[in-house]
Design an enzyme around this catalytic site. Structure first.
Site, mmCIF file in Angstrom:
data_model
loop_
_atom_site.group_PDB
_atom_site.id
_atom_site.type_symbol
_atom_site.label_atom_id
_atom_site.label_comp_id
_atom_site.label_asym_id
_atom_site.label_seq_id
_atom_site.Cartn_x
_atom_site.Cartn_y
_atom_site.Cartn_z
ATOM 1 N N GLU A 11 0.805 -1.224 0.000
ATOM 2 C CA GLU A 11 0.000 0.000 0.000
ATOM 3 C C GLU A 11 0.840 1.278 0.000
ATOM 4 O OE1 GLU A 11 -3.909 -1.774 2.346
ATOM 5 O OE2 GLU A 11 -2.265 -0.911 3.502
ATOM 6 N N GLU A 175 -7.899 -0.691 10.123
ATOM 7 C CA GLU A 175 -7.036 0.326 10.733
ATOM 8 C C GLU A 175 -7.633 1.718 10.853
ATOM 9 O OE1 GLU A 175 -4.922 -2.984 9.157
ATOM 10 O OE2 GLU A 175 -5.795 -1.409 7.889
ATOM 11 N N ASP A 198 -12.590 -6.066 -2.472
ATOM 12 C CA ASP A 198 -13.511 -7.205 -2.404
ATOM 13 C C ASP A 198 -14.850 -6.721 -1.885
ATOM 14 O OD1 ASP A 198 -13.695 -7.861 0.699
ATOM 15 O OD2 ASP A 198 -11.593 -7.437 0.250
#
Length: 230
Positions: A11, A175, A198
């Site tokens: 990321e 998070e 997803d």
């Protein structure tokens, strides 16, 4: 200076590679890279997965780097049919869906002895992100809504529906709300940026691996465009 947090290396790797004159410092097992991207001073860091890692990372950014804002970039599961894989969700607020002190009279998601249940994101950062995403990712949709975080990978339709219906949330991840809480307590503007990997249902295990890379690309393009516009 802006702090940019991603839970996983994938990321933040591309952002880290864009940095000019990076200086690395390891704190609490996390490597903080300080430098510039598009002429803007930033600290880019991989926090690790989960709320404890994310909250700890945010506090280090506040204490050691005195950041003026925090962007949490990464991927998430969609909670709504209209939000498709690859689309971007920008936080209006963030809430911890796995916080449950209802036995003491609190609402589900509310942290005991705190004055608010959910943590508001910065309007200016979000408005900037909306404009930049239209230019950087014209082929996808951008949504603004509630992000629900918890120390769980959601891959069942029942749990997905419960989170959506209980919190009116747009996406779920692991998070954002911890970063939001740390930012709130420190008085630092924040924004959670989530690209959908997803649908957070029974297909999540299969979809996540297939679409992770594409989702990350959308996030990186958005963050880069935001830094150019700041």
């Amino acid at each position: 200076m802006l702090g940019i947090i991603g839970a996983m290396d994938v990321e933040v790797r591309e952002l880290r590679e864009m940095m000019e004159n990076p200086q690395a410092q390891t704190v609490a097992g996390m490597i903080f890279y300080q430098g510039t991207i598009k002429g803007k001073e930033v600290v880019v860091v991989r926090s690790g997965i989960g709320k404890v890692n994310a909250g700890l990372c945010s506090q280090i950014l506040a204490d050691r780097y005195h950041v003026e804002g925090i962007i949490n970039t990464g991927i998430a599961g969609s909670l709504r049919n209209e939000i498709n894989i690859g689309d971007i969700v920008l936080s209006t607020v963030a809430v911890q869906h796995d916080m449950d002190a209802t036995g003491f009279g609190y609402e589900v998601g509310q942290i005991p002895q705190m004055d608010i249940k959910e943590f508001p994101a910065d309007d200016k950062l979000r408005e900037l992100a909306v404009r930049c995403c239209e230019k950087a990712n014209p082929d996808i949709q951008t949504f603004c809504g509630r992000v629900a975080s918890g120390d769980q990978f959601i891959n069942s339709k029942e749990k997905k529906n419960w989170i959506r219906d209980t919190f009116d949330a747009y996406c779920t991840e692991m998070e954002g709300a911890a970063i939001a809480q740390a930012a709130y307590l420190n008085g630092i503007p924040y924004l959670v940026v989530r690209a959908i990997s997803d649908k957070a249902d029974d297909s999540a295990n299969m979809d996540y691996g297939v679409f992770e890379k594409k989702a990350v690309e959308h996030s990186v393009r958005l963050i880069t465009a935001m830094l150019e516009a700041l």
